[in-house]
Design a protein around this motif. Structure first.
Motif, PDB file in Angstrom:
ATOM      1  N   LYS A 252       0.838  -1.197   0.000  1.00 29.65           N
ATOM      2  CA  LYS A 252       0.000   0.000   0.000  1.00 29.65           C
ATOM      3  C   LYS A 252       0.872   1.246   0.000  1.00 29.65           C
ATOM      4  O   LYS A 252       1.957   1.267   0.581  1.00 29.65           O
ATOM      5  CB  LYS A 252      -0.927  -0.003   1.212  1.00 29.65           C
ATOM      6  N   LEU A 253       0.369   2.305  -0.617  1.00 34.62           N
ATOM      7  CA  LEU A 253       1.106   3.558  -0.692  1.00 34.62           C
ATOM      8  C   LEU A 253       0.231   4.696  -0.148  1.00 34.62           C
ATOM      9  O   LEU A 253      -0.553   5.300  -0.889  1.00 34.62           O
ATOM     10  CB  LEU A 253       1.508   3.851  -2.142  1.00 34.62           C
ATOM     11  N   PRO A 254       0.348   4.992   1.158  1.00 30.03           N
ATOM     12  CA  PRO A 254      -0.503   6.019   1.783  1.00 30.03           C
ATOM     13  C   PRO A 254       0.025   7.423   1.511  1.00 30.03           C
ATOM     14  O   PRO A 254       0.447   8.153   2.406  1.00 30.03           O
ATOM     15  CB  PRO A 254      -0.416   5.656   3.270  1.00 30.03           C
ATOM     16  N   ALA A 255       0.006   7.817   0.232  1.00 28.19           N
ATOM     17  CA  ALA A 255       0.592   9.087  -0.185  1.00 28.19           C
ATOM     18  C   ALA A 255      -0.468   9.986  -0.806  1.00 28.19           C
ATOM     19  O   ALA A 255      -1.615   9.576  -1.042  1.00 28.19           O
ATOM     20  CB  ALA A 255       1.709   8.834  -1.197  1.00 28.19           C
ATOM     21  N   THR A 256      -0.079  11.242  -1.096  1.00 28.51           N
ATOM     22  CA  THR A 256      -0.933  12.165  -1.840  1.00 28.51           C
ATOM     23  C   THR A 256      -0.265  12.473  -3.177  1.00 28.51           C
ATOM     24  O   THR A 256       0.902  12.146  -3.393  1.00 28.51           O
ATOM     25  CB  THR A 256      -1.139  13.497  -1.071  1.00 28.51           C
ATOM     26  N   VAL A 257      -1.001  13.147  -4.051  1.00 27.60           N
ATOM     27  CA  VAL A 257      -0.442  13.516  -5.351  1.00 27.60           C
ATOM     28  C   VAL A 257       0.338  14.830  -5.282  1.00 27.60           C
ATOM     29  O   VAL A 257       0.920  15.258  -6.281  1.00 27.60           O
ATOM     30  CB  VAL A 257      -1.540  13.632  -6.431  1.00 27.60           C
ATOM     31  N   ILE A 258       0.375  15.469  -4.117  1.00 26.07           N
ATOM     32  CA  ILE A 258       0.989  16.792  -3.987  1.00 26.07           C
ATOM     33  C   ILE A 258       2.449  16.821  -4.440  1.00 26.07           C
ATOM     34  O   ILE A 258       2.859  17.725  -5.176  1.00 26.07           O
ATOM     35  CB  ILE A 258       0.856  17.310  -2.545  1.00 26.07           C
ATOM     36  N   PRO A 259       3.306  15.839  -4.053  1.00 27.36           N
ATOM     37  CA  PRO A 259       4.697  15.885  -4.531  1.00 27.36           C
ATOM     38  C   PRO A 259       4.812  15.870  -6.055  1.00 27.36           C
ATOM     39  O   PRO A 259       5.711  16.486  -6.627  1.00 27.36           O
ATOM     40  CB  PRO A 259       5.331  14.634  -3.914  1.00 27.36           C
ATOM     41  N   PHE A 260       3.888  15.196  -6.717  1.00 28.39           N
ATOM     42  CA  PHE A 260       3.920  15.125  -8.173  1.00 28.39           C
ATOM     43  C   PHE A 260       3.480  16.453  -8.794  1.00 28.39           C
ATOM     44  O   PHE A 260       4.034  16.892  -9.804  1.00 28.39           O
ATOM     45  CB  PHE A 260       3.018  13.987  -8.672  1.00 28.39           C
ATOM     46  N   LEU A 261       2.485  17.087  -8.172  1.00 32.16           N
ATOM     47  CA  LEU A 261       1.903  18.301  -8.745  1.00 32.16           C
ATOM     48  C   LEU A 261       2.708  19.554  -8.422  1.00 32.16           C
ATOM     49  O   LEU A 261       2.799  20.467  -9.253  1.00 32.16           O
ATOM     50  CB  LEU A 261       0.463  18.475  -8.251  1.00 32.16           C
ATOM     51  N   LEU A 262       3.257  19.653  -7.222  1.00 31.56           N
ATOM     52  CA  LEU A 262       3.934  20.876  -6.807  1.00 31.56           C
ATOM     53  C   LEU A 262       5.455  20.826  -6.955  1.00 31.56           C
ATOM     54  O   LEU A 262       6.101  21.885  -7.018  1.00 31.56           O
ATOM     55  CB  LEU A 262       3.582  21.204  -5.353  1.00 31.56           C
ATOM     56  N   ARG A 263       6.021  19.616  -6.990  1.00 34.25           N
ATOM     57  CA  ARG A 263       7.469  19.512  -7.150  1.00 34.25           C
ATOM     58  C   ARG A 263       7.892  18.735  -8.393  1.00 34.25           C
ATOM     59  O   ARG A 263       9.081  18.566  -8.644  1.00 34.25           O
ATOM     60  CB  ARG A 263       8.105  18.862  -5.901  1.00 34.25           C
ATOM     61  N   GLY A 264       6.946  18.253  -9.151  1.00 37.49           N
ATOM     62  CA  GLY A 264       7.288  17.509 -10.361  1.00 37.49           C
ATOM     63  C   GLY A 264       8.068  16.250 -10.092  1.00 37.49           C
ATOM     64  O   GLY A 264       8.911  15.829 -10.900  1.00 37.49           O
ATOM     65  N   VAL A 265       7.800  15.616  -8.950  1.00 37.65           N
ATOM     66  CA  VAL A 265       8.504  14.387  -8.578  1.00 37.65           C
ATOM     67  C   VAL A 265       8.088  13.252  -9.507  1.00 37.65           C
ATOM     68  O   VAL A 265       6.920  13.135  -9.894  1.00 37.65           O
ATOM     69  CB  VAL A 265       8.215  14.031  -7.103  1.00 37.65           C
ATOM     70  N   ASN A 266       9.037  12.405  -9.863  1.00 36.89           N
ATOM     71  CA  ASN A 266       8.778  11.234 -10.719  1.00 36.89           C
ATOM     72  C   ASN A 266       8.853   9.954  -9.898  1.00 36.89           C
ATOM     73  O   ASN A 266       9.825   9.754  -9.171  1.00 36.89           O
ATOM     74  CB  ASN A 266       9.821  11.152 -11.837  1.00 36.89           C
TER      75      ASN A 266
END
Length: 330
Positions: A252-266
């Motif tokens: 399971k990955l209890p994460a949000t999409v925020i790192p992808f949207l605000l920091r462009g994380v891959n």
């Protein structure tokens, strides 16, 4: 007759591994007969040797061993001739198909790659699926822009097989490597592989409510998954990448999409099982050129076929450090 580790199971009872002798006639039909010199122990091998086969083994009797290296003994495929040295990883060999825990194996030619120049069969199995996966992860991070000047790279599960090889490769290329481990006794081992700093596992185990933390890591090779991966995503620098290679900490990955949207994380998924042939060759050539052989030797735990039942249980309990090399003729 030749030696093999055969796992049998009666009905719903537990699977039982036994070192026995079989003949070539008992091997499955396929293109290439290989005289196996070395194999290794991966997490999947531990699962395949567990009482229920880890959900991977479909039928019994079964010969596990998802990796092997050896010499072609006979071939009906023009790509390989007797005397050729070859390596096999992936393709569900050792899981669905009989694998490398035997002195001989018969497999499809499509599943093999030539032994890279500069590697011995023993070194190839010190690398194995774990090291091959680590190289794929490093290649993916580099393909997404990672360079040593971008900042430190985090390696989780660093004392394991994937983590050990990833640490050594990254350090060899001048990266600042932060190694995560929950076993303080492995600190000196990891620093010997080139880790610049040690990060205690407990410091990353706790899920925080903030979706973003201070930008810390330019890249990450993650063998843990779960809550730790979720936490690391929020600590990546802008445009940084995480190569996900395992799930020792959970699926399971209890994460949000925020790192992808605000920091462009891959978030880069790394699969070694069905990897195309050309990329396999690329990765193995990089292993031969980029992995310092003295560091590889420091990772090796030598074993015989008779040691496998204990070692496969140990790896499931996180008790195996580095890379096990199994001498099938030892």
């Amino acid at each position: 007759m030749f030696k093999a580790l055969m796992v049998t199971r009666e009905g719903d009872g537990p699977a039982t591994p036994v070192v026995t002798e079989i003949t070539e006639d008992e091997l499955p039909e396929a293109d290439v007969l290989v005289s196996v010199e070395y194999s290794t122990v991966n997490y999947k091998d531990g699962l395949c040797m567990s009482p229920n086969g880890g959900g991977l083994v479909r039928s019994y009797p079964h010969i596990p061993g998802i990796d092997f290296a050896g010499v072609v003994e006979a071939s009906s495929d023009a790509r390989y001739a007797p005397g050729d040295k070859v390596v096999l990883t992936g393709w569900r060999v050792g899981e669905v198909h009989w694998g490398g825990y035997a002195q001989k194996a018969r497999v499809k030619a499509d599943w093999l790659v030539p032994l890279p120049e500069g590697l011995t069969t023993r070194q190839a199995m010190a690398v194995g699926t774990a090291g091959f996966t680590a190289m794929l992860a490093v290649m993916a991070l580099e393909d997404h822009g990672l360079t040593p000047d971008k900042g430190p790279v985090l390696v989780t599960g660093a004392a394991g097989g994937v983590g050990s090889v990833a640490t050594a490769i990254l350090a060899h290329h001048g990266y600042e490597v932060a190694a995560v481990t929950g076993r303080p006794e492995t600190d000196s081992y990891l620093k010997g592989l080139g880790a610049t700093s040690i990060v205690p596992r407990e410091s990353l185990n706790e899920v925080v409510k903030r979706p973003l933390e201070a930008e810390t890591w330019a890249g990450c090779v993650d063998a843990v998954g779960g809550e730790m991966l979720a936490r690391v995503l929020g600590q990546m620098t802008y445009g940084g990448s995480v190569a996900a290679v395992g799930l020792a900490g959970g699926a399971k990955l209890p994460a949000t999409v925020i790192p992808f949207l605000l920091r462009g994380v891959n978030l880069l998924g790394i699969d070694s099982v069905m990897q195309p042939y050309e990329n396999r060759l690329r990765a193995w050539k990089r292993v031969a050129s980029d992995l310092p052989m003295d560091k590889l030797e420091d990772m090796i735990v030598n074993a015989k076929i008779e040691d496998l039942p204990v070692l496969c249980a140990d790896i499931l309990n996180g008790q195996v450090q580095g890379r096990v090399v199994v001498d099938l003729n030892g």
